[in-house]
Enzyme design. Structure first.
Site, short mmCIF file in Angstrom:
data_model
loop_
_atom_site.label_atom_id
_atom_site.label_comp_id
_atom_site.label_asym_id
_atom_site.label_seq_id
_atom_site.Cartn_x
_atom_site.Cartn_y
_atom_site.Cartn_z
N LYS A 110 58.58 52.63 87.59
CA LYS A 110 59.32 51.64 87.03
C LYS A 110 58.90 51.24 85.59
CE LYS A 110 61.76 51.62 91.06
NZ LYS A 110 61.22 51.46 91.69
C1 LIG Z 1 61.28 53.08 92.41
C2 LIG Z 1 60.77 53.99 93.01
C3 LIG Z 1 61.21 54.89 93.66
C4 LIG Z 1 62.50 55.69 93.60
O1 LIG Z 1 62.85 55.98 91.90
P1 LIG Z 1 64.31 56.46 91.79
O2 LIG Z 1 64.84 56.79 90.97
O3 LIG Z 1 65.34 54.85 92.54
O4 LIG Z 1 64.44 57.59 92.99
C5 LIG Z 1 60.02 55.99 94.31
N1 LIG Z 1 58.48 55.21 94.42
C6 LIG Z 1 58.54 54.45 93.71
C7 LIG Z 1 57.39 53.66 94.30
C8 LIG Z 1 59.62 53.45 93.41
O5 LIG Z 1 58.90 51.75 92.84
#
Ligand SMILES: *Cc1c(COP(=O)(O)O)cnc(C)c1O
Length: 432
Positions: A107
């Site tokens: 993210k």
């Molecule tokens: C946010 C997150 C996800 C999921 O991603 P999305 O875009 O919400 O589908 C998967 N793995 C980790 C470690 C995350 O922080």
């Protein structure tokens, strides 16, 4: 480029309006009116391009009409001023490691990009301060807080449930200071989310402040995730792979995988996408039955994917004209229990010497199950295993090393504002 709402009941928005608002006024999600194809020469060059170079070319196709080239280039290069993702090339099943950013989760890229783009709009328009409200069960808060740290004109409020996030996660957003305020809510994650939602709907509060959110509903956070797919594809081709390529994405709110679908629309030759889920299996059920039934979320050891009503599902439906059969041509889905996740972490560690985190473990299993003859796949490793230290150490039975970037947060001093789960208290705090 303009943006429309997936609910088709709101006025068309400019990029700036879409980014400042987050959600459209009809509660739909914004989508670009056009997804531009990239030229053949770009794909020919792709294996030789650096992550920053290819990301700028992709960002230019998205945002080039709305932001001057030099500014956009700077936003991209500043966003990606840390180590590039790593593609481990390893035969049929390959790993795209997205945990090399400041908070060791994928993210980081979207959060940093959004912070810089929003910062640019605030400066350009001479806007008053924008307040970003974010509810987190752990990972989103740390990526957003670190991504927005020190950006002029923006103040971030991170709401998190007291005692329900790991110490490492908490330190990542409570020790920063400056324009980041951590709010420790006496409740669970859903209470945090309810406070944020109520704030967005409160008339008085919105007259006093510009409020926005920084989750993957925001186009400036979700679209830059397309960069990853171009990079992985280029690196596999560079390593000599000539097979059809399949991408497998551990998914929660489905922002990341939707960015991959957009990359495909731009011409990236990824054959199909596999969505890997924990026990929160609404998308899996949709693929199987054609019926979408959102649910309350279930707590799992892959907690960043504990989402019972994935917000970006609206974007997927929109991209495929709401057609279940069209979606099934390009997407499949798998779901795994905590026990299956634990045994995959254990097996891959002992057989391959590779340490998965609980989210990546879902990706690994889904790709292994779904890959066909003549295909080469990659799954996204979305977080560093040390972020889920207790789970991972419990499975493999040995201690794992904490990377220096995480250890540095542990040295900081926690600062947070205690808050009840009553909206009146939160509102009074923001009105002050
Ligand atoms: C946010 C997150 C996800 C999921 O991603 P999305 O875009 O919400 O589908 C998967 N793995 C980790 C470690 C995350 O922080």
């Amino acid at each position: 480029m303009n943006y429309y709402s997936t609910n088709h009941n709101a006025a068309i928005a400019t990029l700036e309006e879409a980014v400042v608002r987050g959600l459209a006024p009809d509660r739909g999600l914004y989508m670009p009116e056009q997804i531009k194809q990239l030229p053949k020469e770009f794909f020919d060059e792709l294996p030789e391009l650096s992550f920053q170079e290819l990301s700028y070319r992709v960002a230019d196709a998205f945002f080039g009409e709305d932001i001057p080239a030099e500014t956009l280039k700077q936003i991209v290069y500043d966003t990606l001023s840390f180590d590039a993702p790593v593609v481990n090339v390893n035969g049929a099943i390959n790993t795209l490691e997205l945990f090399h950013g400041p908070t060791l989760a994928f993210k980081d890229v979207g959060a940093r990009f959004m912070a810089r783009m929003l910062g640019y709009f605030i400066k350009r328009e001479g806007k008053e301060q924008v307040n970003v409200l974010v509810a987190t069960s752990g990972d989103t808060g740390s990526a957003v807080a670190n991504g927005f740290l020190g950006v002029d004109g923006i103040h971030v409020y991170v709401l998190y449930p007291k005692g329900k996030v790991s110490e490492i996660q908490e330190k990542q957003f409570t020790t920063l200071g400056k324009n980041i305020t951590a709010i420790e809510v006496d409740g669970v994650f859903d209470d945090c989310q309810a406070l944020v939602k109520s704030a967005f709907m409160d008339k008085e509060l919105n007259e006093k402040h510009v409020l926005t959110s920084a989750n993957s509903i925001n186009v400036a956070r979700f679209m830059p995730q397309a960069f990853y797919y171009f990079y992985a594809y280029g690196q596999l081709r560079k390593a000599g792979c000539t097979n059809d390529i399949v991408a497998c994405v551990p998914s929660g709110n489905f922002g990341n995988i939707t960015a991959g679908l957009i990359a495909k629309r731009m011409g990236l030759p990824i054959k199909r996408f596999v969505a890997a889920n924990n026990r929160n299996d609404v998308f899996y059920n949709y693929i199987k039955s054609g019926v979408y039934t959102p649910m309350a979320s279930i707590q799992t050891i892959a907690n960043a994917m504990d989402v019972g009503a994935p917000s970006n599902f609206a974007r997927i439906l929109d991209m495929y004209g709401e057609s279940h059969s069209e979606i099934c041509k390009e997407m499949s889905a798998y779901t795994y229990s905590d026990d299956e996740i634990r045994s995959a972490i254990k097996r891959v560690n002992s057989e391959c010497g590779y340490l998965l985190d609980p989210h990546g473990a879902c990706g690994y299993m889904a790709l292994e199950q779904d890959l066909k003859e003549g295909e080469t796949g990659f799954f996204l490793e979305t977080a560093h295993p040390a972020k889920f230290k207790d789970v991972v150490e419990g499975v493999i039975g040995t201690n794992i090393e904490i990377p220096a970037k995480l250890a540095a947060f542990m040295a900081g001093e926690k600062q947070s504002i205690p808050m009840s789960r009553e909206f009146a208290d939160f509102k009074a705090f923001l009105m002050k």
